[in-house]
Design a protein around this motif. Structure first.
Motif, PDB file in Angstrom:
ATOM      1  N   VAL A  19      14.048  -1.414  60.950  1.00 44.62           N
ATOM      2  CA  VAL A  19      15.172  -2.139  61.566  1.00 44.62           C
ATOM      3  C   VAL A  19      15.393  -3.446  60.811  1.00 44.62           C
ATOM      4  O   VAL A  19      14.519  -4.318  60.797  1.00 44.62           O
ATOM      5  N   GLY A  20      16.559  -3.569  60.170  1.00 43.64           N
ATOM      6  CA  GLY A  20      16.903  -4.774  59.419  1.00 43.64           C
ATOM      7  C   GLY A  20      16.940  -4.495  57.925  1.00 43.64           C
ATOM      8  O   GLY A  20      15.939  -4.088  57.331  1.00 43.64           O
ATOM      9  N   GLY A  21      18.131  -4.691  57.341  1.00 43.28           N
ATOM     10  CA  GLY A  21      18.298  -4.464  55.901  1.00 43.28           C
ATOM     11  C   GLY A  21      18.291  -5.770  55.133  1.00 43.28           C
ATOM     12  O   GLY A  21      19.142  -6.020  54.295  1.00 43.28           O
ATOM     13  N   GLY A  22      17.302  -6.624  55.402  1.00 47.22           N
ATOM     14  CA  GLY A  22      17.088  -7.826  54.598  1.00 47.22           C
ATOM     15  C   GLY A  22      16.092  -7.492  53.486  1.00 47.22           C
ATOM     16  O   GLY A  22      15.801  -6.313  53.229  1.00 47.22           O
ATOM     17  N   ALA A  24      12.811  -7.680  53.319  1.00 48.46           N
ATOM     18  CA  ALA A  24      11.638  -6.912  53.752  1.00 48.46           C
ATOM     19  C   ALA A  24      12.032  -5.464  54.025  1.00 48.46           C
ATOM     20  O   ALA A  24      11.385  -4.525  53.532  1.00 48.46           O
ATOM     21  N   LEU A  42      18.153   0.644  59.540  1.00 54.00           N
ATOM     22  CA  LEU A  42      19.297   0.253  60.372  1.00 54.00           C
ATOM     23  C   LEU A  42      19.655  -1.191  60.070  1.00 54.00           C
ATOM     24  O   LEU A  42      18.778  -2.061  60.106  1.00 54.00           O
ATOM     25  N   LYS A  44      22.538  -4.189  61.106  1.00 59.81           N
ATOM     26  CA  LYS A  44      23.618  -4.414  62.079  1.00 59.81           C
ATOM     27  C   LYS A  44      24.941  -4.817  61.425  1.00 59.81           C
ATOM     28  O   LYS A  44      26.000  -4.582  61.993  1.00 59.81           O
ATOM     29  N   ARG A  50      26.267 -12.173  52.857  1.00 53.90           N
ATOM     30  CA  ARG A  50      26.060 -13.337  53.723  1.00 53.90           C
ATOM     31  C   ARG A  50      25.730 -14.524  52.828  1.00 53.90           C
ATOM     32  O   ARG A  50      24.916 -14.404  51.930  1.00 53.90           O
ATOM     33  N   THR A  56      16.223 -17.432  46.177  1.00 49.87           N
ATOM     34  CA  THR A  56      15.232 -17.756  45.155  1.00 49.87           C
ATOM     35  C   THR A  56      14.294 -16.570  44.961  1.00 49.87           C
ATOM     36  O   THR A  56      13.551 -16.216  45.869  1.00 49.87           O
ATOM     37  N   ALA A 137      23.021  -1.635  65.142  1.00 51.74           N
ATOM     38  CA  ALA A 137      22.156  -2.725  65.626  1.00 51.74           C
ATOM     39  C   ALA A 137      21.176  -2.172  66.653  1.00 51.74           C
ATOM     40  O   ALA A 137      21.595  -1.613  67.677  1.00 51.74           O
ATOM     41  N   ARG A 173      14.285 -13.722  61.761  1.00 56.40           N
ATOM     42  CA  ARG A 173      13.683 -14.772  62.596  1.00 56.40           C
ATOM     43  C   ARG A 173      14.126 -14.726  64.058  1.00 56.40           C
ATOM     44  O   ARG A 173      13.472 -15.298  64.913  1.00 56.40           O
ATOM     45  N   THR A 176      15.258  -9.054  67.522  1.00 54.98           N
ATOM     46  CA  THR A 176      15.513  -8.396  68.814  1.00 54.98           C
ATOM     47  C   THR A 176      14.305  -7.553  69.228  1.00 54.98           C
ATOM     48  O   THR A 176      13.925  -7.517  70.394  1.00 54.98           O
ATOM     49  N   GLY A 296       7.801  -9.718  57.639  1.00 55.76           N
ATOM     50  CA  GLY A 296       8.829 -10.666  57.189  1.00 55.76           C
ATOM     51  C   GLY A 296       9.044 -11.751  58.232  1.00 55.76           C
ATOM     52  O   GLY A 296       8.143 -12.092  59.012  1.00 55.76           O
ATOM     53  N   GLY A 307      10.873 -22.412  48.938  1.00 54.45           N
ATOM     54  CA  GLY A 307      11.763 -21.235  48.860  1.00 54.45           C
ATOM     55  C   GLY A 307      10.994 -19.931  48.831  1.00 54.45           C
ATOM     56  O   GLY A 307      11.304 -19.019  48.051  1.00 54.45           O
TER      57      GLY A 307
HETATM   58  C1  FAD Z   1      20.508 -20.696  55.317  1.00 51.27           C
HETATM   59  C2  FAD Z   1      19.208 -20.113  54.809  1.00 51.27           C
HETATM   60  C3  FAD Z   1      18.735 -20.464  53.557  1.00 51.27           C
HETATM   61  C4  FAD Z   1      17.530 -19.943  53.087  1.00 51.27           C
HETATM   62  N1  FAD Z   1      17.094 -20.277  51.839  1.00 51.27           N
HETATM   63  C5  FAD Z   1      15.990 -19.669  51.330  1.00 51.27           C
HETATM   64  C6  FAD Z   1      15.619 -19.830  49.961  1.00 51.27           C
HETATM   65  O1  FAD Z   1      16.272 -20.555  49.196  1.00 51.27           O
HETATM   66  N2  FAD Z   1      14.550 -19.139  49.494  1.00 51.27           N
HETATM   67  C7  FAD Z   1      13.836 -18.290  50.295  1.00 51.27           C
HETATM   68  O2  FAD Z   1      12.884 -17.644  49.796  1.00 51.27           O
HETATM   69  N3  FAD Z   1      14.146 -18.123  51.585  1.00 51.27           N
HETATM   70  C8  FAD Z   1      15.218 -18.764  52.119  1.00 51.27           C
HETATM   71  N4  FAD Z   1      15.595 -18.533  53.396  1.00 51.27           N
HETATM   72  C9  FAD Z   1      14.774 -17.655  54.207  1.00 51.27           C
HETATM   73  C10 FAD Z   1      14.952 -16.223  53.787  1.00 51.27           C
HETATM   74  O3  FAD Z   1      16.322 -15.875  53.779  1.00 51.27           O
HETATM   75  C11 FAD Z   1      14.153 -15.345  54.728  1.00 51.27           C
HETATM   76  O4  FAD Z   1      12.803 -15.794  54.784  1.00 51.27           O
HETATM   77  C12 FAD Z   1      14.141 -13.910  54.252  1.00 51.27           C
HETATM   78  O5  FAD Z   1      15.452 -13.447  54.082  1.00 51.27           O
HETATM   79  C13 FAD Z   1      13.384 -13.068  55.254  1.00 51.27           C
HETATM   80  O6  FAD Z   1      13.582 -11.715  54.980  1.00 51.27           O
HETATM   81  P1  FAD Z   1      13.514 -10.642  56.138  1.00 51.27           P
HETATM   82  O7  FAD Z   1      13.872  -9.367  55.498  1.00 51.27           O
HETATM   83  O8  FAD Z   1      12.229 -10.771  56.865  1.00 51.27           O
HETATM   84  O9  FAD Z   1      14.625 -11.083  57.212  1.00 51.27           O
HETATM   85  P2  FAD Z   1      16.187 -11.359  57.020  1.00 51.27           P
HETATM   86  O10 FAD Z   1      16.536 -11.693  55.634  1.00 51.27           O
HETATM   87  O11 FAD Z   1      16.561 -12.302  58.091  1.00 51.27           O
HETATM   88  O12 FAD Z   1      16.838  -9.945  57.304  1.00 51.27           O
HETATM   89  C14 FAD Z   1      16.933  -9.435  58.598  1.00 51.27           C
HETATM   90  C15 FAD Z   1      18.035  -8.387  58.582  1.00 51.27           C
HETATM   91  O13 FAD Z   1      18.008  -7.713  59.814  1.00 51.27           O
HETATM   92  C16 FAD Z   1      19.333  -7.564  60.285  1.00 51.27           C
HETATM   93  N5  FAD Z   1      19.218  -7.459  61.737  1.00 51.27           N
HETATM   94  C17 FAD Z   1      18.889  -8.445  62.609  1.00 51.27           C
HETATM   95  N6  FAD Z   1      18.808  -7.956  63.842  1.00 51.27           N
HETATM   96  C18 FAD Z   1      19.086  -6.626  63.749  1.00 51.27           C
HETATM   97  C19 FAD Z   1      19.153  -5.581  64.692  1.00 51.27           C
HETATM   98  N7  FAD Z   1      18.918  -5.794  65.985  1.00 51.27           N
HETATM   99  N8  FAD Z   1      19.458  -4.321  64.259  1.00 51.27           N
HETATM  100  C20 FAD Z   1      19.707  -4.089  62.953  1.00 51.27           C
HETATM  101  N9  FAD Z   1      19.665  -5.062  62.008  1.00 51.27           N
HETATM  102  C21 FAD Z   1      19.348  -6.308  62.406  1.00 51.27           C
HETATM  103  C22 FAD Z   1      20.038  -8.808  59.801  1.00 51.27           C
HETATM  104  O14 FAD Z   1      21.435  -8.626  59.740  1.00 51.27           O
HETATM  105  C23 FAD Z   1      19.410  -8.993  58.425  1.00 51.27           C
HETATM  106  O15 FAD Z   1      20.122  -8.295  57.427  1.00 51.27           O
HETATM  107  C24 FAD Z   1      16.786 -19.062  53.902  1.00 51.27           C
HETATM  108  C25 FAD Z   1      17.248 -18.713  55.157  1.00 51.27           C
HETATM  109  C26 FAD Z   1      18.461 -19.217  55.615  1.00 51.27           C
HETATM  110  C27 FAD Z   1      18.946 -18.803  56.987  1.00 51.27           C
END
Ligand code: FAD
Length: 417
Positions: A19-22, A24, A42, A44, A50, A56, A137, A173, A176, A296, A307
């Protein structure tokens, strides 16, 4: 499977639902599909576009991309390469970190996060067991006895349910699924929030990335080619008060901090062009339940210092794939002990980085942001030490490669065709 009578129509079954296409989620989805595991990611949103997310890409991630075979494709993405970090502290220029000479990568790449995510999605789609569902989502966890057995989803076609042998929450962060699981992270607090905005970059401007530190104010500038990406720090909670004032206050402050930008602060057109990152540092005590793993930002939100957010999220995904890809590919139940092993592997580096970030927040940033505090300056001994490139490589190595860097060890199948 015991499901409520009013359950949403079953969408499907998958071996692993991410769940989540970030960063991680996409790295984990790719690595599992590459190992032949049926995986559904999945996301959302309708796309990856974005602005002002972590952009970085550190040497540790560049190495992982090489190990997956994406190094050359990544190198072709439009990017800036940062080789040195410096700061202007109390009006005095100070080199801080030097990535040059580090092996195998001597730079940090600045790449729009959506380019990285699209690259990962493109690579994952070559595997027939990979599925990415956009505009899906996750809204709730499905339980079967004491085990997580899938997720409920809001889709454009209405509510659906996806059953899965393993659910991995990579939903960031504001997770859900973390809330649905009843897991509450411990908050460590942060003295600042960050306002992000862009200003034009012109020939003759300084190179690379650098911070500017004055009494009561701090800003970091990242070279994004034709633009500066600016991170302007305000004391925690100060964002609303600043936004209630005329935009000219911010523009004037930026000009005072970086006089070479004074002729173009009008490029901050309105407050909508300024995005606030509410800084959080937190960590779950437990990253798993039977059938559910969190990684993540969902497991640990990092301070922006260094970063490292994207890079640690990707390291978590690699560690999860290393531990889980083979058992998932083999079939059979996924024991919670395997999920606990992922937490054990990743918690220590996360804790250490957070400890350093919290110390920097308290000892440096909180003091600088106090307008009445002493004028910021580095101790003379530290300035002398940082005069040596070998010394400046130490912070560069720590930031760039981190502690306990992960390497891809999950099985790889060849994509068809
Ligand atoms: C403004 C900003 C600037 C940043 N700058 C930096 C930087 O310069 N360098 C750095 O290393 N980190 C930075 N970060 C932090 C970094 O973006 C995160 O640490 C990193 O993206 C975490 O990856 P993740 O895959 O765990 O989560 P996320 O990148 O948050 O991905 C979560 C994904 O899950 C999706 N999602 C959420 N809820 C649901 C749901 N219920 N169902 C389906 N999909 C869902 C979201 O749309 C998102 O695509 C920044 C963060 C922000 C907000």
């Amino acid at each position: 499977m015991a499901m409520a009578r009013d359950a949403a129509p079953l969408l499907d079954h998958t071996r692993c639902c991410v769940v989540g296409g970030g960063p991680a989620g996409m790295v984990l989805g790719l690595l599992l599909a590459r190992a032949g595991v049926a995986v559904t990611v999945l996301e959302k949103h309708a796309d990856f576009l974005r602005d002002f997310r972590g952009d970085t890409v550190h040497p540790s991630t560049l190495q992982i991309l090489d190990e997956i075979g994406l190094g050359e494709d990544f190198a072709r993405l439009p990017q800036r390469r940062v080789e040195q970090l410096s700061a202007v502290i109390g009006g005095r220029a100070q080199p801080i970190a030097d990535f040059r000479g580090l092996r195998p990568y001597g730079h940090v790449a600045l790449v729009p996060q959506w380019d990285l995510l699209n690259l990962l999605a493109g690579a994952a789609r070559r595997y027939p067991t990979f599925e990415l569902r956009l505009r899906h989502a996750a809204t709730a966890l499905v339980r079967d006895g004491g085990r997580i057995a899938g997720v409920d989803i809001a889709t454009p076609e209405g509510p659906r349910r996806l059953s899965a042998d393993l659910v991995v929450a990579c939903d960031g962060r504001h997770s859900t699924l973390r809330a649905a699981a009843g897991l509450v992270p411990r908050e460590f607090g942060a003295p600042m929030d960050v306002l992000w905005f862009r200003l034009p970059r012109r020939a003759g401007d300084p190179p690379d990335a650098f911070g500017i530190v004055e009494r009561g104010r701090m800003m970091v500038l990242l070279d994004r080619g034709d633009a500066w990406q600016a991170a302007y720090l305000v004391a925690k909670g100060g964002d609303a008060a600043l936004r209630a004032r005329p935009l000219q206050v911010l523009r004037a402050d930026v000009a005072a901090l970086a006089p070479f930008l004074a002729d173009r602060t009008a490029a901050i057109a309105d407050w909508d062009a300024v995005k606030t990152l509410s800084v959080q540092v937190n960590r779950l005590a437990r990253w798993h339940l039977p059938g559910l793993l969190l990684i993540g930002d969902a497991a640990h939100a990092m301070s922006p210092i260094g970063g490292v957010g994207i890079n640690l999220a990707i390291q978590d995904a690699v560690a999860a794939a290393n531990a889980l890809a083979a058992p998932l590919a083999a079939g059979g139940p996924i024991d919670e002990a395997l999920l606990a092993a992922v937490q054990r592997r990743r918690e220590w580096p996360v804790r250490l980085v957070q400890r350093v970030q919290i110390a920097a927040q308290q000892r440096l940033i909180a003091r600088v942001l106090q307008a009445e505090g002493p004028a910021p300056r580095l101790p003379a001994a530290l300035r002398w030490l940082l005069g040596f490139r070998a010394v400046r490589r130490i912070p560069a190595r720590l930031v760039g490669y981190g502690v306990r860097p992960e390497h891809v060890r999950s099985p790889a199948t060849e994509p068809p065709g």
